[in-house]
Scaffold this motif. Structure first.
Motif, mmCIF file in Angstrom:
data_model
loop_
_atom_site.group_PDB
_atom_site.id
_atom_site.type_symbol
_atom_site.label_atom_id
_atom_site.label_comp_id
_atom_site.label_asym_id
_atom_site.label_seq_id
_atom_site.Cartn_x
_atom_site.Cartn_y
_atom_site.Cartn_z
ATOM 1 N N GLN A 80 0.762 -1.269 -0.040
ATOM 2 C CA GLN A 80 -0.020 -0.084 0.000
ATOM 3 C C GLN A 80 0.850 1.305 -0.058
ATOM 4 O OE1 GLN A 80 -3.338 -0.029 -0.316
ATOM 5 N NE2 GLN A 80 -3.273 2.320 -0.511
ATOM 6 N N ARG A 81 1.912 1.145 0.602
ATOM 7 C CA ARG A 81 2.941 2.310 0.818
ATOM 8 C C ARG A 81 3.320 2.701 -0.726
ATOM 9 N NH1 ARG A 81 7.814 3.808 0.291
ATOM 10 N NH2 ARG A 81 8.295 1.735 -0.095
ATOM 11 N N ARG A 82 3.669 1.555 -1.392
ATOM 12 C CA ARG A 82 4.304 1.676 -2.496
ATOM 13 C C ARG A 82 3.242 2.380 -3.629
ATOM 14 N NH1 ARG A 82 7.116 -3.416 -1.826
ATOM 15 N NH2 ARG A 82 5.281 -4.374 -2.746
ATOM 16 N N VAL A 83 2.196 1.762 -3.612
ATOM 17 C CA VAL A 83 1.007 2.045 -4.530
ATOM 18 C C VAL A 83 0.664 3.702 -4.143
ATOM 19 C CG1 VAL A 83 -1.466 2.084 -4.783
ATOM 20 C CG2 VAL A 83 -0.185 -0.019 -4.588
ATOM 21 N N THR A 84 0.581 4.046 -2.777
ATOM 22 C CA THR A 84 0.515 5.396 -2.509
ATOM 23 C C THR A 84 1.643 6.260 -2.982
ATOM 24 O OG1 THR A 84 -0.792 4.721 -0.464
ATOM 25 C CG2 THR A 84 0.177 7.003 -0.426
ATOM 26 N N ALA A 85 2.691 5.806 -2.895
ATOM 27 C CA ALA A 85 3.943 6.667 -3.117
ATOM 28 C C ALA A 85 3.792 6.867 -4.827
ATOM 29 C CB ALA A 85 5.314 6.036 -2.828
ATOM 30 N N SER A 86 3.525 5.835 -5.789
ATOM 31 C CA SER A 86 3.332 5.892 -6.957
ATOM 32 C C SER A 86 2.063 6.759 -7.425
ATOM 33 C CB SER A 86 2.900 4.269 -7.540
ATOM 34 O OG SER A 86 2.880 4.524 -8.870
ATOM 35 N N GLU A 87 1.086 6.926 -6.665
ATOM 36 C CA GLU A 87 0.086 7.860 -7.035
ATOM 37 C C GLU A 87 0.342 8.979 -6.419
ATOM 38 O OE1 GLU A 87 -2.810 7.136 -8.246
ATOM 39 O OE2 GLU A 87 -2.593 4.960 -8.605
ATOM 40 N N GLN A 88 1.233 9.240 -5.667
ATOM 41 C CA GLN A 88 1.633 10.678 -5.256
ATOM 42 C C GLN A 88 2.429 11.315 -6.351
ATOM 43 O OE1 GLN A 88 0.633 12.463 -2.878
ATOM 44 N NE2 GLN A 88 2.259 14.106 -2.734
ATOM 45 N N VAL A 89 3.280 10.385 -6.808
ATOM 46 C CA VAL A 89 4.035 10.875 -7.888
ATOM 47 C C VAL A 89 3.346 11.222 -9.187
ATOM 48 C CG1 VAL A 89 6.031 10.160 -9.543
ATOM 49 C CG2 VAL A 89 6.173 9.479 -7.103
ATOM 50 N N ARG A 90 2.380 10.366 -9.593
ATOM 51 C CA ARG A 90 1.724 11.009 -10.807
ATOM 52 C C ARG A 90 0.639 12.102 -10.421
ATOM 53 N NH1 ARG A 90 1.168 5.109 -11.331
ATOM 54 N NH2 ARG A 90 -0.821 4.959 -9.765
ATOM 55 N N ARG A 91 0.326 12.238 -9.144
ATOM 56 C CA ARG A 91 -0.341 13.602 -8.856
ATOM 57 C C ARG A 91 0.373 14.629 -8.883
ATOM 58 N NH1 ARG A 91 -1.463 16.821 -4.727
ATOM 59 N NH2 ARG A 91 0.175 15.608 -3.418
ATOM 60 N N GLU A 92 1.607 14.577 -8.349
ATOM 61 C CA GLU A 92 2.309 15.751 -8.446
ATOM 62 C C GLU A 92 2.864 16.335 -10.046
ATOM 63 O OE1 GLU A 92 5.823 14.809 -5.933
ATOM 64 O OE2 GLU A 92 4.788 15.446 -3.935
ATOM 65 N N LEU A 93 2.989 14.768 -10.801
ATOM 66 C CA LEU A 93 3.145 15.276 -12.267
ATOM 67 C C LEU A 93 2.138 16.010 -12.918
ATOM 68 C CD1 LEU A 93 5.429 14.822 -14.743
ATOM 69 C CD2 LEU A 93 4.163 12.388 -14.942
ATOM 70 N N VAL A 94 0.929 15.564 -12.682
ATOM 71 C CA VAL A 94 -0.057 16.023 -13.295
ATOM 72 C C VAL A 94 -0.243 17.522 -12.712
ATOM 73 C CG1 VAL A 94 -2.513 16.034 -13.452
ATOM 74 C CG2 VAL A 94 -1.440 13.977 -13.786
ATOM 75 N N GLU A 95 -0.206 17.950 -11.604
ATOM 76 C CA GLU A 95 -0.221 19.147 -11.003
ATOM 77 C C GLU A 95 0.905 20.046 -11.547
ATOM 78 O OE1 GLU A 95 0.243 18.881 -6.683
ATOM 79 O OE2 GLU A 95 -1.771 18.183 -6.402
ATOM 80 N N GLU A 96 2.093 19.495 -11.687
ATOM 81 C CA GLU A 96 3.080 20.406 -12.324
ATOM 82 C C GLU A 96 2.971 20.697 -13.783
ATOM 83 O OE1 GLU A 96 6.704 22.462 -11.749
ATOM 84 O OE2 GLU A 96 5.509 21.499 -10.196
ATOM 85 N N ARG A 97 2.227 19.599 -14.413
ATOM 86 C CA ARG A 97 1.891 20.096 -15.960
ATOM 87 C C ARG A 97 1.072 20.941 -15.926
ATOM 88 N NH1 ARG A 97 2.292 13.442 -18.573
ATOM 89 N NH2 ARG A 97 4.450 13.733 -18.488
ATOM 90 N N ASN A 98 -0.064 21.092 -15.110
ATOM 91 C CA ASN A 98 -1.220 22.211 -15.174
ATOM 92 C C ASN A 98 -0.717 23.550 -14.782
ATOM 93 O OD1 ASN A 98 -2.956 19.906 -15.647
ATOM 94 N ND2 ASN A 98 -3.724 19.878 -13.811
ATOM 95 N N ARG A 99 0.473 23.399 -13.899
ATOM 96 C CA ARG A 99 1.083 24.773 -13.590
ATOM 97 C C ARG A 99 1.908 25.332 -14.311
ATOM 98 N NH1 ARG A 99 3.351 23.117 -9.448
ATOM 99 N NH2 ARG A 99 1.808 23.416 -7.898
ATOM 100 N N ILE A 100 2.678 24.338 -15.541
ATOM 101 C CA ILE A 100 3.155 24.775 -16.560
ATOM 102 C C ILE A 100 2.283 25.397 -17.732
ATOM 103 C CG2 ILE A 100 5.088 24.044 -18.296
ATOM 104 C CD1 ILE A 100 5.945 22.178 -16.400
ATOM 105 N N ALA A 101 1.247 24.506 -17.858
ATOM 106 C CA ALA A 101 -0.002 24.667 -18.804
ATOM 107 C C ALA A 101 -0.333 26.200 -18.686
ATOM 108 C CB ALA A 101 -0.898 23.922 -19.015
ATOM 109 N N ARG A 102 -0.560 26.450 -17.291
ATOM 110 C CA ARG A 102 -1.268 27.905 -17.067
ATOM 111 C C ARG A 102 0.000 29.215 -17.286
ATOM 112 N NH1 ARG A 102 -3.206 24.907 -12.173
ATOM 113 N NH2 ARG A 102 -1.224 25.543 -10.948
ATOM 114 N N GLU A 103 1.026 28.668 -17.022
ATOM 115 C CA GLU A 103 2.166 29.807 -17.456
ATOM 116 C C GLU A 103 2.210 29.819 -19.118
ATOM 117 O OE1 GLU A 103 5.577 28.793 -15.408
ATOM 118 O OE2 GLU A 103 4.889 29.409 -13.575
#
Length: 436
Positions: A180-203
């Motif tokens: 579960q920790r590995r799944v959570t960490a993987s989901e966290q990485v994917r979520r941060e990647l999406v957030e960062e791409r959205n941030r770049i897209a806004r700029e």
């Protein structure tokens, strides 16, 4: 409690080391049971060999096919009592070899299968002993001694089974938590990647919208600036202006999708390459030791997106530096070579202690962090921008990679030999682009 999949013990894969241990136990069990069954209990030699091999082979089989091993374990357990003779000096009808073999198999089942399989195997084994004594009383005329053999077997095997089940359950829970920790960490990485791409897209929206606005203004004013313009050309310019206005409206809708509920619309212009000296100066004013080596004459011919990327890389590297260490000097090198922008942000090892974190490990203080955020906020009023949004270690590196990848450049980062950290980026400048 779920059943472990094949080649698993308590939810963990069976390693080569475990197979070696199980194989060793099986060999020792065969080496002990064959002579003991033949000599002490009078089992014919051929039968003793077969029973010993079956008992020892069931141990690794219990890992691969627990239910099959549980069912087959009763065959040598019962046959040994029927083929052998009672012994005055050893347990009977549950022979000492049967005790060792059956308990070992039951314990293995507790780890390799469900608790029901292990408990049922134990219960059937105890009932088989009782049934042997009751069905063939002529072989077990010494009922008291026979019962004295069955009771210790039942008690000892039950105690060891209980301990094995508790340990197996604990191991399964830990394995499940680890997964579960590995799944959570993987989901966290994917979520941060999406957030960062959205941030770049806004700029990048601001950059693209600026270009579309210029096209729309020039196209709409062409017939006023050029009085001799042919009607066909004027109509063409009007069409270009209308298309640009439609594209701007669609861009605003896209930006509304990318922004979260807490984000306000960004009203200020995006920072660029020529704002890096101001960023470094604001950090130097806090007392931090930052050396800027500037080799850029101007930003002529530099795309706005490349200029923004260069600024954000320097800002993110210094921001990570402030968060993850303190007391170390840093160097920022910005060079505009032929057709490219080269950046290098490097720091020395922290003075107080070196902390293992993901991201640049450099100098820092609360005042420096505020200066970095303030420098970005002065030109970027979007609360969701990198300048205004604090992030945990590692999220900034994701943004750096995404920005450089979108720019078609190269990014190199990692620790230095002296214990510091270096971030280096190469951003190519495309030909025939809009000026920043």
């Amino acid at each position: 409690m779920r059943a472990s999949s094949p080649s698993e013990l308590a939810g963990r894969p069976v390693t080569a080391r475990i197979w070696v241990i199980l194989g060793g136990i099986a060999v020792v069990l065969a080496a002990v049971s064959i002579p003991v069954n033949a000599v002490l209990y009078g089992v014919p030699v051929i039968d003793a060999i077969l029973l010993g091999l079956i008992q020892s082979g069931l141990l690794p089989l219990a890992v691969r096919s627990p239910k099959i091993a549980a069912a087959l374990s009763l065959i040598p357990f019962v046959l040994l009592a029927l083929l052998g003779n009672g012994s005055v000096g050893a347990p009977w009808p549950v022979a000492v070899t049967s005790i060792l073999a059956q308990i070992t198999i039951i314990i293995t089942l507790a780890f390799a299968s469900t608790w029901r399989t292990a408990a049922l195997t134990w219960l059937v084994s105890v009932l088989a002993v009782i049934a042997l004594i009751a069905a063939t009383p002529q072989r077990y005329d010494r009922f008291t001694e026979s019962l004295a053999s069955a009771i210790p077997f039942a008690a000892i095997s039950l105690a060891l089974l209980t301990i094995a089940l508790l340990l197996a359950q604990r191991t399964r829970i830990r394995a499940q938590l680890e997964r579960q920790r590995r799944v959570t960490a993987s989901e966290q990485v994917r979520r941060e990647l999406v957030e960062e791409r959205n941030r770049i897209a806004r700029e990048l929206h601001d950059v693209v919208a600026h270009g579309l606005s210029m096209i729309q203004v020039q196209a709409s004013s062409a017939k006023y600036r050029l009085p001799d313009l042919a009607p066909e050309a004027a109509a063409e310019f009007d069409s270009i202006g209308a298309t640009s206005r439609g594209a701007l409206a669609e861009m605003r809708q896209l930006l509304g999708v990318l922004r979260n509920e807490d984000s306000a619309a960004g009203l200020g212009p995006q920072p660029g390459l020529m704002d890096i000296p101001e960023l470094v100066k604001s950090i130097q004013n806090t007392g931090a030791a930052v050396d800027l080596r500037w080799s850029v004459d101007d930003s002529d011919g530099l795309p706005a997106s490349i200029s923004l990327t260069a600024y954000r890389l320097v800002q993110e590297a210094l921001s990570n530096a402030v968060r993850h260490a303190s007391g170390a000097a840093a160097t920022v090198v910005v060079t505009r070579a032929s057709g490219a922008i080269d950046l290098m942000i490097e720091n020395e090892a922290p003075r107080d202690s070196v902390r293992e974190v993901e991201g640049p490990r450099t100098f820092g203080s609360t005042h420096a962090a505020e200066a970095i955020r303030g420098a970005g906020a002065a030109r970027d009023t979007d609360p969701a921008s990198p300048a205004a949004t604090p992030r945990t270690g590692g999220h900034g590196l994701v943004g750096m990679r995404e920005r450089v990848q979108l720019a078609g450049g190269r990014l190199t980062l990692g620790p230095t030999d002296s214990g510091g950290f270096r971030v280096a980026a190469h951003l190519p400048i495309p030909d025939n682009t809009e000026r920043a």
